[in-house]
Write a protein that holds these residues in place. Structure first.
Motif, short mmCIF file in Angstrom:
data_model
loop_
_atom_site.label_atom_id
_atom_site.label_comp_id
_atom_site.label_asym_id
_atom_site.label_seq_id
_atom_site.Cartn_x
_atom_site.Cartn_y
_atom_site.Cartn_z
N PRO A 270 0.81 -1.23 0.00
CA PRO A 270 0.00 0.00 0.00
C PRO A 270 0.84 1.27 0.00
O PRO A 270 0.46 2.27 -0.64
CB PRO A 270 -0.82 -0.12 1.29
CG PRO A 270 -0.93 -1.59 1.53
CD PRO A 270 0.37 -2.16 1.06
N LEU A 271 1.97 1.25 0.69
CA LEU A 271 2.84 2.43 0.69
C LEU A 271 3.44 2.67 -0.68
O LEU A 271 3.58 3.82 -1.13
CB LEU A 271 3.96 2.27 1.72
CG LEU A 271 3.57 2.39 3.20
CD1 LEU A 271 4.77 2.12 4.09
CD2 LEU A 271 3.00 3.77 3.50
N LEU A 272 3.78 1.56 -1.37
CA LEU A 272 4.32 1.70 -2.73
C LEU A 272 3.27 2.24 -3.67
O LEU A 272 3.51 3.15 -4.47
CB LEU A 272 4.82 0.34 -3.22
CG LEU A 272 6.15 -0.17 -2.68
CD1 LEU A 272 6.43 -1.57 -3.22
CD2 LEU A 272 7.28 0.77 -3.06
N GLU B 266 16.39 -1.80 -2.05
CA GLU B 266 15.97 -2.21 -3.40
C GLU B 266 14.96 -1.24 -3.99
O GLU B 266 14.98 -0.94 -5.19
CB GLU B 266 15.39 -3.63 -3.36
CG GLU B 266 16.42 -4.71 -3.01
CD GLU B 266 15.78 -6.05 -2.73
OE1 GLU B 266 14.57 -6.08 -2.40
OE2 GLU B 266 16.47 -7.08 -2.80
N LYS B 267 14.04 -0.75 -3.15
CA LYS B 267 12.95 0.10 -3.66
C LYS B 267 13.40 1.56 -3.83
O LYS B 267 12.96 2.25 -4.76
CB LYS B 267 11.75 0.07 -2.70
CG LYS B 267 11.20 -1.32 -2.43
CD LYS B 267 10.75 -2.02 -3.70
CE LYS B 267 10.20 -3.41 -3.38
NZ LYS B 267 9.92 -4.19 -4.61
N LYS C 75 8.92 9.56 -2.04
CA LYS C 75 9.24 10.90 -1.54
C LYS C 75 10.20 10.87 -0.35
O LYS C 75 10.64 11.93 0.11
CB LYS C 75 7.95 11.60 -1.09
CG LYS C 75 6.83 11.63 -2.13
CD LYS C 75 5.56 12.17 -1.48
CE LYS C 75 4.37 12.06 -2.43
NZ LYS C 75 3.11 12.48 -1.77
N ILE C 76 10.52 9.68 0.15
CA ILE C 76 11.25 9.58 1.42
C ILE C 76 12.67 10.15 1.29
O ILE C 76 13.42 9.80 0.39
CB ILE C 76 11.32 8.11 1.89
CG1 ILE C 76 9.91 7.60 2.17
CG2 ILE C 76 12.19 7.98 3.12
CD1 ILE C 76 9.13 8.40 3.17
N SER D 21 3.44 11.86 8.29
CA SER D 21 4.57 11.00 7.94
C SER D 21 4.06 9.58 7.72
O SER D 21 3.24 9.08 8.50
CB SER D 21 5.61 10.99 9.07
OG SER D 21 6.14 12.27 9.27
N PRO D 22 4.52 8.89 6.68
CA PRO D 22 4.15 7.48 6.50
C PRO D 22 4.74 6.64 7.63
O PRO D 22 5.88 6.86 8.04
CB PRO D 22 4.75 7.11 5.15
CG PRO D 22 5.82 8.12 4.89
CD PRO D 22 5.39 9.36 5.60
N ILE D 23 3.96 5.68 8.15
CA ILE D 23 4.36 4.93 9.34
C ILE D 23 4.31 3.44 9.07
O ILE D 23 3.28 2.90 8.64
CB ILE D 23 3.47 5.28 10.54
CG1 ILE D 23 3.56 6.77 10.85
CG2 ILE D 23 3.85 4.45 11.76
CD1 ILE D 23 2.54 7.25 11.86
#
Length: 612
Positions: A285-287, A423-424, A294-295, A370-372
């Motif tokens: 889901p984060l991908l 990797e991502k 954006k990190i 912030s994504p967690i």
């Protein structure tokens, strides 16, 4: 922390409550009590200070008539000393309402003051007692509605199990930022702070969410919003079983859980390593949301042992990612943190998924969008529900207060996550990843070998620590972080004043504490700093310290400068903190048992810290 148990059904509630409270005792407690309505609807309350056995013994002298509805509680004192008076369940001026409570009512002084002015008489020092008095004040004649009346008056983090004399066949459960789970059986139902207490009876559960109440009645359970809207609970089937929470042939849970690490690490890795890389579908889901693209930095947040595993994860990510990585204690983060935004990836770690400080830090991070990512061992926990994505460790139930297998599984997940992010997101150098992946697949084999190689040797060294009150651990790099965890374990279960130091910092003051015969554990698993570490060991040996070295098979340098050496398998440097943790866990265990301590239930400590 404190534990709540409730039973509604056709069986005698008393043995079910006592056995359930025994399962909850690992959370930490100083007293315990039960409240049961007999078949004649007579309210019976029994309490005792100390272990559950004290309560059992009291019940032999003051028996309770059988009844099929009741609540129980194990108390870990926050407001008021451990005593019969302060022990839960509690009532108000009369015995109209009966309450078991976990958490803290932050505004209880104001509520208590008002109730005293209105003529209510208090008999305890607890914050909990305001609840039955409020229920008396706002009594509508219907338990469910009365609870709705008082909930807006309570501030804080709390879980409640409430009964009333007027409706003895009803138990109401309430959760506000504090764990409380409903268990569904056949013609019976349960309330509990922890699913381990349910495993002998059911594996079908539902965690009560903020803004919900659970009404347990004979033959049915109803979940409603605090506004009265009926909700259909999405039930979860727990994968654990009764065998997972039984001692089997072991004397203590701590030793059982240390020896289970081969399987727990293997289960944590299962299905997550492929020929193409690390597979973590939980993070898809984060991908898909584009959050990770954006990190620009990562921040790891945790408390206690989880903080140490997070610190290992930070050092691994420092090597694999080309963005800054920071760590913070949960208790500090909510008050003092760097600027946060959508470009800051937050990773929170909590074995229970209910650690109050970590939940507060998580909420603080969400304020800045912030994504967690959560790493926890407990499906359905509050941390897992509040985070954007959750990666579960597969450690299984952990009932000893001192964390062991959850720690090594957390590090395992963090290493996988570091590879996945490399990797991502792209990395400064992906060249080391194939070798790390190869060794990661063999990690359960290495863990098993470590357990075989170290158990007897560590048992012997524990005898050396018997009459020692001070012990030091030293290391560099990853070994220093591991030294911090080793010191914590010795403090927790052996009550030894153990301190960990970065080896290169000894001469900046700490060397004054090195006296003849003092035990020093030197961790030497990182080859790139071996020469420097040996120099540091020679410095403490020059002050007549007794030095035990922990190093890898094949190293011949350390044995020449230490008094005793313990060998463990040699693997990738990133994996060595997992392997080297095992002899330190065993040392803490045997040091505690040789001193006669209850290593599963250390004094003054609780497993799951659900209050700040």
């Amino acid at each position: 922390m404190s534990g709540i148990l409730g039973y509604m059904g056709k069986r005698n509630a008393i043995p079910i409550l006592l056995e359930g409270l025994e399962q909850l005792s690992y959370r930490g407690y100083d007293s315990a009590g039960i409240a049961v309505f007999s078949e004649e609807k007579e309210l019976q309350i029994r309490k005792a200070v100390g272990r559950i056995n004290q309560l059992r013994n009291f019940l032999l002298h003051e028996p309770v008539k059988p009844g099929n509805s009741g609540i129980g509680h194990t108390r870990w004192a926050t407001h008021g000393v451990p005593s019969i008076t302060n022990c839960h369940p509690l009532t108000g001026c009369g015995e109209q309402f009966i309450v078991a409570h976990n958490g803290i009512i932050e505004n209880f002084p104001q509520l208590r003051r008002t109730l005293l002015q209105e003529g209510h008489i208090f008999s305890t020092d607890t914050d909990t007692e305001v609840i039955p008095h409020l229920l008396e004040k706002y009594d509508t004649g219907d338990l469910e509605q009365t609870i709705r009346e008082i909930l807006p008056l309570l501030r804080g983090s709390f879980a409640l199990a409430i009964m009333s004399k007027a409706q003895p066949q009803v138990i109401v459960g309430v959760s506000q930022d504090n764990p409380l789970v409903v268990g569904f059986g056949k013609s019976e139902s349960f309330l509990t702070s922890d699913i381990t207490a349910l495993l002998p009876y059911t594996r079908e559960t539902y965690p009560i969410k903020n803004g919900e109440i659970a009404i347990l009645e004979p033959e049915k359970v109803t979940i409603k919003s605090t506004a009265g809207e009926v909700r259909e609970p999405k039930r979860t089937i727990v994968e654990w079983n009764v065998q997972d929470v039984s001692l089997q042939e072991f004397e203590h849970y701590m030793l059982k859980e240390i020896t289970e690490q081969t399987k727990s690490v293997e289960d944590t890795l299962a299905g997550r390593i492929s020929e193409k890389g690390i597979v973590l579908p939980e993070l898809d889901p984060l991908l898909l949301a584009g959050s990770l693209s954006k990190i620009t930095r990562v921040h790891i947040i945790a408390s206690g042992t989880s903080y140490h595993s997070g610190s290992i994860g930070k050092k691994v990510m420092d090597q694999l990612l080309n963005i800054p990585v920071e760590t913070s204690y949960s208790s500090e983060f909510q008050y003092d943190h760097p600027p946060l935004d959508e470009q800051t990836l937050i990773i929170v770690l909590s074995q229970s998924g209910e650690t109050a400080d970590t939940l507060s830090a998580l909420r603080e991070a969400k304020r800045f969008q912030s994504p967690i990512i959560a790493i926890t061992n407990t499906p359905g926990s509050t941390v897992s529900r509040k985070a954007d994505s959750t990666v579960y460790t597969k450690a299984g139930p952990e009932l000893a207060v001192a964390t062991t297998k959850s720690y090594t599984c957390q590090i395992t997940v963090l290493i996988m996550l570091a590879i996945w992010l490399a990797e991502k997101l792209g990395s400064r150098d992906l060249h080391p990843l194939p070798e790390l992946m190869t060794e990661l697949k063999r990690l359960p084999e290495y863990v098993d070998s470590t357990l075989i190689m170290t158990q007897d040797a560590i048992d012997q060294f524990a005898q050396v620590t018997y009459d020692q009150e001070h012990l030091f651990l030293i290391g560099r790099g990853l070994d220093y972080v591991l030294a911090l965890e080793g010191a914590l374990k010795l403090q927790e279960v052996a009550y030894i004043h153990a301190d960990a130091y970065a080896a290169g910092e000894l001469k900046h003051g700490t060397m004054a504490l090195i006296t003849p015969g003092v035990p020093v554990i030197a961790l030497a698993t990182q080859n790139q700093v071996m020469d420097k570490l040996i120099s540091n060991i020679k410095e403490v040996k020059a002050r007549d310290a007794f030095v035990v070295g922990i190093t890898t098979i094949g190293d011949e340098l350390l044995s020449e400068v230490v008094d005793q050496v313990l060998y463990i398998p040699n693997s990738h440097p990133f994996l060595m903190p997992i392997l080297a943790a095992i002899p330190l866990q065993l040392l803490a265990y045997y040091s505690g048992t040789v001193r006669g301590h209850d290593v599963d239930r250390p004094r003054n400590l609780a497993k799951s810290l659900t209050v700040e």
